[in-house]
Design a protein around this motif. Structure first.
Motif, short mmCIF file in Angstrom:
data_model
loop_
_atom_site.label_atom_id
_atom_site.label_comp_id
_atom_site.label_asym_id
_atom_site.label_seq_id
_atom_site.Cartn_x
_atom_site.Cartn_y
_atom_site.Cartn_z
N GLU A 1 -0.16 0.80 -6.73
CA GLU A 1 -0.68 -0.08 -7.78
C GLU A 1 -2.03 0.42 -8.29
O GLU A 1 -2.30 0.36 -9.50
CB GLU A 1 -0.80 -1.52 -7.28
CG GLU A 1 -1.24 -2.50 -8.34
CD GLU A 1 -0.41 -2.45 -9.63
OE1 GLU A 1 -1.01 -2.48 -10.72
OE2 GLU A 1 0.84 -2.35 -9.57
N GLU A 2 -2.88 0.92 -7.42
CA GLU A 2 -4.17 1.47 -7.85
C GLU A 2 -3.97 2.71 -8.72
O GLU A 2 -4.66 2.89 -9.73
CB GLU A 2 -5.03 1.82 -6.64
CG GLU A 2 -5.56 0.59 -5.90
CD GLU A 2 -6.23 0.95 -4.59
OE1 GLU A 2 -7.17 0.20 -4.22
OE2 GLU A 2 -5.84 1.93 -3.94
N LYS A 3 -3.00 3.55 -8.33
CA LYS A 3 -2.69 4.73 -9.16
C LYS A 3 -2.19 4.30 -10.53
O LYS A 3 -2.61 4.82 -11.56
CB LYS A 3 -1.65 5.60 -8.47
CG LYS A 3 -2.16 6.35 -7.26
CD LYS A 3 -1.03 7.11 -6.59
CE LYS A 3 -1.47 7.67 -5.26
NZ LYS A 3 -0.36 8.25 -4.49
N ASN A 4 -1.26 3.32 -10.53
CA ASN A 4 -0.73 2.83 -11.81
C ASN A 4 -1.85 2.28 -12.68
O ASN A 4 -1.92 2.58 -13.88
CB ASN A 4 0.34 1.76 -11.58
CG ASN A 4 1.61 2.33 -11.00
OD1 ASN A 4 1.90 3.51 -11.15
ND2 ASN A 4 2.38 1.48 -10.34
N PHE B 1 -5.03 2.95 -12.53
CA PHE B 1 -5.91 4.06 -12.90
C PHE B 1 -5.34 4.80 -14.11
O PHE B 1 -6.04 5.02 -15.11
CB PHE B 1 -6.08 5.01 -11.71
CG PHE B 1 -6.83 6.26 -12.04
CD1 PHE B 1 -8.22 6.24 -12.12
CD2 PHE B 1 -6.17 7.46 -12.25
CE1 PHE B 1 -8.92 7.39 -12.41
CE2 PHE B 1 -6.87 8.61 -12.55
CZ PHE B 1 -8.25 8.58 -12.64
N PHE B 2 -4.05 5.16 -14.03
CA PHE B 2 -3.45 5.92 -15.12
C PHE B 2 -3.33 5.08 -16.40
O PHE B 2 -3.53 5.59 -17.50
CB PHE B 2 -2.07 6.48 -14.73
CG PHE B 2 -2.19 7.69 -13.85
CD1 PHE B 2 -2.66 8.89 -14.36
CD2 PHE B 2 -1.84 7.64 -12.51
CE1 PHE B 2 -2.79 10.02 -13.56
CE2 PHE B 2 -1.96 8.76 -11.71
CZ PHE B 2 -2.44 9.95 -12.23
N ARG B 3 -3.05 3.79 -16.27
CA ARG B 3 -3.02 2.93 -17.45
C ARG B 3 -4.37 2.91 -18.14
O ARG B 3 -4.46 3.04 -19.37
CB ARG B 3 -2.61 1.50 -17.07
CG ARG B 3 -1.11 1.28 -17.00
CD ARG B 3 -0.76 -0.19 -16.95
NE ARG B 3 -1.29 -0.89 -15.79
CZ ARG B 3 -0.66 -0.97 -14.61
NH1 ARG B 3 0.53 -0.42 -14.44
NH2 ARG B 3 -1.21 -1.63 -13.61
N LYS B 4 -5.43 2.76 -17.36
CA LYS B 4 -6.78 2.71 -17.93
C LYS B 4 -7.14 4.04 -18.61
O LYS B 4 -7.71 4.06 -19.71
CB LYS B 4 -7.81 2.37 -16.86
CG LYS B 4 -7.75 0.93 -16.41
CD LYS B 4 -8.73 0.65 -15.30
CE LYS B 4 -8.58 -0.78 -14.78
NZ LYS B 4 -9.42 -1.04 -13.61
N VAL B 5 -6.82 5.13 -17.94
CA VAL B 5 -7.12 6.45 -18.51
C VAL B 5 -6.35 6.65 -19.82
O VAL B 5 -6.92 7.09 -20.83
CB VAL B 5 -6.79 7.58 -17.51
CG1 VAL B 5 -6.83 8.95 -18.18
CG2 VAL B 5 -7.74 7.54 -16.33
N LEU B 6 -5.08 6.30 -19.82
CA LEU B 6 -4.27 6.45 -21.03
C LEU B 6 -4.76 5.54 -22.15
O LEU B 6 -4.84 5.96 -23.30
CB LEU B 6 -2.80 6.16 -20.72
CG LEU B 6 -2.08 7.26 -19.95
CD1 LEU B 6 -0.70 6.78 -19.52
CD2 LEU B 6 -1.96 8.52 -20.78
N GLN B 7 -5.11 4.31 -21.82
CA GLN B 7 -5.62 3.40 -22.84
C GLN B 7 -6.89 3.94 -23.47
O GLN B 7 -7.06 3.89 -24.70
CB GLN B 7 -5.87 2.01 -22.24
CG GLN B 7 -4.61 1.24 -21.95
CD GLN B 7 -4.86 -0.03 -21.14
OE1 GLN B 7 -5.90 -0.19 -20.50
NE2 GLN B 7 -3.90 -0.94 -21.18
N ILE C 1 -6.81 11.47 -5.87
CA ILE C 1 -6.26 10.12 -6.01
C ILE C 1 -5.20 9.78 -4.98
O ILE C 1 -4.70 8.66 -4.94
CB ILE C 1 -5.66 9.90 -7.42
CG1 ILE C 1 -4.50 10.85 -7.67
CG2 ILE C 1 -6.73 10.02 -8.50
CD1 ILE C 1 -3.62 10.46 -8.82
N GLU C 2 -4.86 10.72 -4.10
CA GLU C 2 -3.76 10.48 -3.17
C GLU C 2 -4.03 9.32 -2.21
O GLU C 2 -3.09 8.71 -1.70
CB GLU C 2 -3.41 11.75 -2.41
CG GLU C 2 -4.46 12.23 -1.45
CD GLU C 2 -4.07 13.53 -0.78
OE1 GLU C 2 -2.86 13.83 -0.68
OE2 GLU C 2 -4.98 14.26 -0.36
N HIS C 3 -5.27 8.99 -1.97
CA HIS C 3 -5.61 7.90 -1.06
C HIS C 3 -5.36 6.52 -1.68
O HIS C 3 -5.37 5.51 -0.98
CB HIS C 3 -7.07 8.01 -0.61
CG HIS C 3 -8.04 7.80 -1.73
ND1 HIS C 3 -8.34 8.78 -2.64
CD2 HIS C 3 -8.74 6.70 -2.10
CE1 HIS C 3 -9.20 8.30 -3.52
NE2 HIS C 3 -9.47 7.03 -3.22
#
Length: 88
Positions: free
Chosen positions: A25-28, A30-36, A19-21
Motif C-alpha cells: 500500500e505504501e508503494k502504491n 508513493f507511485f500514485r503521488k509521484v505520477l500525479q 523502496i523495497e522496505h
C-alpha cells in the motif's frame, strides 16, 4: 466508487532497493503521488509552451501591424509638427 488499474513497472535494482522496505500500500501510494505530480508538471509545462507559442505568434502579428501603420504615423507626426510650427 473509484476504480483502479494495475501497471507493471520495471525498476533498476538501485532504485528498487530504496523502496523495497515499503508495504504494498505504501508503494502504491508513493507511485500514485509521484505520477500525479509528474502529470501536473507536464500539464503546466504544456500550458506554458502554448502560451510561449501564442506570444511569439502575436509578436509577429504586432510587427506586421507596426509596419503597416508606420507611414501613417510618420505622416501624422509631420502634420503635427507643421501645426506646431505654424502656431509659433
Amino acid at each position: 466508487m473509484s476504480q483502479f488499474q494495475q501497471i507493471a513497472v520495471e525498476l533498476p535494482e538501485d532504485i528498487y532497493s530504496e523502496i523495497e522496505h515499503l508495504t504494498e500500500e505504501e508503494k502504491n501510494s508513493f507511485f500514485r503521488k509521484v505520477l500525479q505530480e509528474q502529470i501536473k508538471q507536464r500539464k503546466s509545462s504544456d500550458v506554458e509552451n502554448q502560451m510561449k507559442q501564442g506570444y511569439l505568434e502575436m509578436a509577429q502579428i504586432n510587427i506586421e501591424l507596426c509596419k503597416e501603420f508606420e507611414q501613417a504615423e510618420e505622416e501624422a507626426l509631420r502634420i503635427g509638427e507643421r501645426l506646431i510650427v505654424a502656431k509659433e
